[in-house]
Enzyme design. Structure first.
Site, PDB file in Angstrom:
ATOM      1  N   THR A  14      76.030 -34.935 179.211  1.00 38.44           N
ATOM      2  CA  THR A  14      75.531 -33.949 178.298  1.00 38.44           C
ATOM      3  C   THR A  14      74.187 -34.266 177.724  1.00 38.44           C
ATOM      4  O   THR A  14      73.556 -33.793 176.975  1.00 38.44           O
ATOM      5  CB  THR A  14      76.717 -34.008 177.181  1.00 38.44           C
ATOM      6  N   GLY A  15      73.537 -35.609 178.160  1.00 34.92           N
ATOM      7  CA  GLY A  15      72.307 -35.932 177.696  1.00 34.92           C
ATOM      8  C   GLY A  15      71.154 -35.491 178.381  1.00 34.92           C
ATOM      9  O   GLY A  15      71.277 -34.625 179.290  1.00 34.92           O
ATOM     10  N   VAL A  53      68.965 -36.906 180.327  1.00 30.36           N
ATOM     11  CA  VAL A  53      68.697 -37.176 181.655  1.00 30.36           C
ATOM     12  C   VAL A  53      70.075 -36.686 182.425  1.00 30.36           C
ATOM     13  O   VAL A  53      69.674 -36.181 183.637  1.00 30.36           O
ATOM     14  CB  VAL A  53      68.676 -38.792 181.679  1.00 30.36           C
ATOM     15  N   ARG A 105      83.210 -37.188 171.782  1.00 31.08           N
ATOM     16  CA  ARG A 105      82.737 -35.980 170.858  1.00 31.08           C
ATOM     17  C   ARG A 105      82.485 -34.920 171.992  1.00 31.08           C
ATOM     18  O   ARG A 105      82.798 -33.671 171.802  1.00 31.08           O
ATOM     19  CB  ARG A 105      81.073 -36.281 170.464  1.00 31.08           C
ATOM     20  N   ARG A 151      68.200 -54.413 184.776  1.00 31.51           N
ATOM     21  CA  ARG A 151      66.826 -54.161 185.626  1.00 31.51           C
ATOM     22  C   ARG A 151      66.300 -55.468 185.949  1.00 31.51           C
ATOM     23  O   ARG A 151      65.923 -55.817 187.301  1.00 31.51           O
ATOM     24  CB  ARG A 151      65.647 -53.431 184.955  1.00 31.51           C
ATOM     25  N   CYS A 194      60.988 -45.137 182.875  1.00 30.81           N
ATOM     26  CA  CYS A 194      60.373 -43.902 183.140  1.00 30.81           C
ATOM     27  C   CYS A 194      58.993 -44.189 183.382  1.00 30.81           C
ATOM     28  O   CYS A 194      58.200 -43.321 184.059  1.00 30.81           O
ATOM     29  CB  CYS A 194      60.757 -42.804 182.314  1.00 30.81           C
ATOM     30  N   GLY A 237      61.678 -39.210 176.278  1.00 36.11           N
ATOM     31  CA  GLY A 237      62.384 -40.664 176.680  1.00 36.11           C
ATOM     32  C   GLY A 237      63.043 -41.408 175.658  1.00 36.11           C
ATOM     33  O   GLY A 237      63.743 -42.331 175.891  1.00 36.11           O
ATOM     34  N   HIS A 291      55.398 -37.908 181.080  1.00 31.00           N
ATOM     35  CA  HIS A 291      54.759 -39.271 180.590  1.00 31.00           C
ATOM     36  C   HIS A 291      53.516 -39.483 181.221  1.00 31.00           C
ATOM     37  O   HIS A 291      53.663 -39.433 182.298  1.00 31.00           O
ATOM     38  CB  HIS A 291      55.674 -40.735 180.826  1.00 31.00           C
ATOM     39  N   ASN A 295      59.265 -37.454 182.986  1.00 33.03           N
ATOM     40  CA  ASN A 295      60.170 -38.689 182.768  1.00 33.03           C
ATOM     41  C   ASN A 295      61.446 -38.358 183.096  1.00 33.03           C
ATOM     42  O   ASN A 295      62.344 -39.256 183.144  1.00 33.03           O
ATOM     43  CB  ASN A 295      59.636 -39.156 181.591  1.00 33.03           C
TER      44      ASN A 295
HETATM   45  P1  A2P Z   1      77.489 -37.260 173.979  1.00 29.81           P
HETATM   46  O1  A2P Z   1      76.666 -36.028 174.218  1.00 29.81           O
HETATM   47  O2  A2P Z   1      78.916 -37.033 174.131  1.00 29.81           O
HETATM   48  O3  A2P Z   1      77.075 -37.924 172.967  1.00 29.81           O
HETATM   49  P2  A2P Z   1      70.773 -38.544 175.111  1.00 29.81           P
HETATM   50  O4  A2P Z   1      70.108 -39.985 175.207  1.00 29.81           O
HETATM   51  O5  A2P Z   1      69.798 -37.598 175.943  1.00 29.81           O
HETATM   52  O6  A2P Z   1      71.001 -38.010 173.806  1.00 29.81           O
HETATM   53  O7  A2P Z   1      72.059 -38.631 175.946  1.00 29.81           O
HETATM   54  C1  A2P Z   1      73.099 -39.547 175.836  1.00 29.81           C
HETATM   55  C2  A2P Z   1      74.289 -39.619 176.783  1.00 29.81           C
HETATM   56  O8  A2P Z   1      75.064 -40.641 176.786  1.00 29.81           O
HETATM   57  C3  A2P Z   1      74.954 -38.282 176.381  1.00 29.81           C
HETATM   58  O9  A2P Z   1      75.694 -37.692 177.550  1.00 29.81           O
HETATM   59  C4  A2P Z   1      76.165 -38.814 175.428  1.00 29.81           C
HETATM   60  O10 A2P Z   1      77.249 -38.050 175.322  1.00 29.81           O
HETATM   61  C5  A2P Z   1      76.179 -40.061 176.212  1.00 29.81           C
HETATM   62  N1  A2P Z   1      76.783 -41.149 175.241  1.00 29.81           N
HETATM   63  C6  A2P Z   1      76.543 -41.606 174.078  1.00 29.81           C
HETATM   64  N2  A2P Z   1      77.463 -42.354 173.416  1.00 29.81           N
HETATM   65  C7  A2P Z   1      78.363 -42.794 174.326  1.00 29.81           C
HETATM   66  C8  A2P Z   1      79.608 -43.238 174.329  1.00 29.81           C
HETATM   67  N3  A2P Z   1      79.928 -44.058 173.328  1.00 29.81           N
HETATM   68  N4  A2P Z   1      80.408 -43.013 175.323  1.00 29.81           N
HETATM   69  C9  A2P Z   1      80.198 -42.459 176.250  1.00 29.81           C
HETATM   70  N5  A2P Z   1      78.992 -41.609 176.486  1.00 29.81           N
HETATM   71  C10 A2P Z   1      78.162 -41.757 175.471  1.00 29.81           C
END
Ligand code: A2P
Length: 338
Positions: A12-13, A15, A40, A100, A129, A160, A251, A321
């Site tokens: 869901t983030g 990347v 969430r 890394r 990146c 980033g 970037h 990036n």
């Molecule tokens: P979620 O959307 O449920 O918070 P970004 O850096 O672009 O915000 O993306 C971070 C990604 O990592 C999202 O998909 C987020 O999910 C996930 N994430 C963050 N914290 C956790 C966690 N504790 N367990 C699993 N996934 C996580």
């Protein structure tokens, strides 16, 4: 290998979403797709080329049956879950900085040091990146002439720092755009600030990442250490400055490089024209982050001789990036594994 089962962890983030988009664009040959994120997001249904997929909570997800796991959910999650996924038989391609610099973990820029992949033991690291974009140009030049010293200044977009970074720029821009006079004369008030140490809208923040040794940030040390690991030369002298700019995606890096022997611009251009994943933009076109957004190739321009300390090459590199800097490279690595 039969078509692999693929998982995106952090789906869901910023990347993770790009990873899904690129898998779809390339019609990646997968037998099953699983999407994981935090509690969430668990239960959210995402429509994909392969049907509707319900997001799983990483904490309770069973890694059995996953052949390739693309991790981009932050370093903590990689540390906690990636080894377990690898033990269950997945090859983890990890976008965080966690592994890394671990010597047994290959750090691979696809098209630059693909050979390093062969040594993997279940975890492969995706470079930072900024380093990634720069290596697309520096790698081929290094192979030609032996990179010995590099001064690199980055102009890093807010994505980033993930979705939070993009939301912060967007909201601050809205809040500050009503304060034109104050932005010129002082007295402005910005609301949201994290994850950046200073306002990022209408501004430039010359400190990206957290402060680390010798007055350099961890982001700057990544450029030093990852460059040396990827180019397999421990004595490359790297002087980095990482700067955050009010750009959503893309970037840019301005770099001057010196080699074991002087390198002419024509010779450098000749190398860069043949470099995979690189597009040369001449001075009339001026490659900017906006041009790079949503595109796979890294754009290289302003290729010119160094004039202060002659014999080197100065150039500008800019890349998406979220794509080559993260998601695209991870998927290219997965394709190399297949
Ligand atoms: P979620 O959307 O449920 O918070 P970004 O850096 O672009 O915000 O993306 C971070 C990604 O990592 C999202 O998909 C987020 O999910 C996930 N994430 C963050 N914290 C956790 C966690 N504790 N367990 C699993 N996934 C996580």
């Amino acid at each position: 290998m039969p078509d692999p089962g693929v998982a995106i962890v952090g789906a869901t983030g910023a990347v993770g979403r790009t990873m899904l988009a690129i898998l779809e664009e390339r019609n990646f040959p997968l037998s099953s797709l699983r999407l994981m994120a935090s509690a969430r997001s668990a239960g959210r249904v995402i429509s994909t080329r392969w049907g509707e997929v319900s997001v799983e909570d990483l904490a309770t997800a069973d890694p059995a049956g996953i052949d390739i796991a693309l991790f981009s959910a932050g370093g903590g999650r990689s540390r906690e879950y990636a080894p377990g996924f690898a033990t269950e038989g997945a090859v983890v391609i990890d976008n965080s900085s966690t592994f890394r610099m671990v010597s047994e973990v290959p750090l691979v820029v696809a098209g630059v040091n693909d050979h390093a992949l062969a040594a993997h033991e279940g975890i492969i690291a995706n470079p930072n990146c900024t380093t990634m974009a720069l290596m697309m140009a520096a790698g081929p030049l290094h192979r030609r002439a032996g990179l010995s010293h590099m001064v690199a200044m980055s102009y890093q977009s807010v994505s980033g720092a993930g979705m939070t970074g993009m939301d912060t720029l967007w909201n601050q821009t809205a809040a500050l755009s009503h304060q034109r006079e104050a932005l010129v004369q002082g007295g402005w008030e910005a609301t949201e600030q994290p994850p950046f140490p200073r306002p990022i809208a209408f501004n430039v923040v010359p400190l990206a990442g957290g402060m680390a040794e010798d007055g350099h940030t961890d982001e700057e040390w990544k450029l030093v250490n990852e460059t040396r690991k990827i180019l397999e030369r421990d004595d490359i002298a790297v002087d980095p400055t990482c700067v955050r700019v009010p750009v959503l995606v893309g970037h840019g890096i301005s770099a001057s490089m010196w080699f074991d022997s002087p390198l002419e611009v024509d010779a450098a251009l000749n190398v860069l024209e043949k470099a995979p994943g690189v597009e040369i933009w001449d001075d009339a076109r001026v490659a900017t982050p906006l041009d790079s957004a949503g595109r796979d190739p890294v754009l290289v321009g302003r290729v010119r001789p160094t004039i202060g300390a002659p014999g080197g090459i100065s150039l500008w590199v800019v890349g998406d990036n979220l794509r080559k800097g993260a998601a695209l490279n991870a998927i290219e690595v997965a394709e190399l594994l297949l």
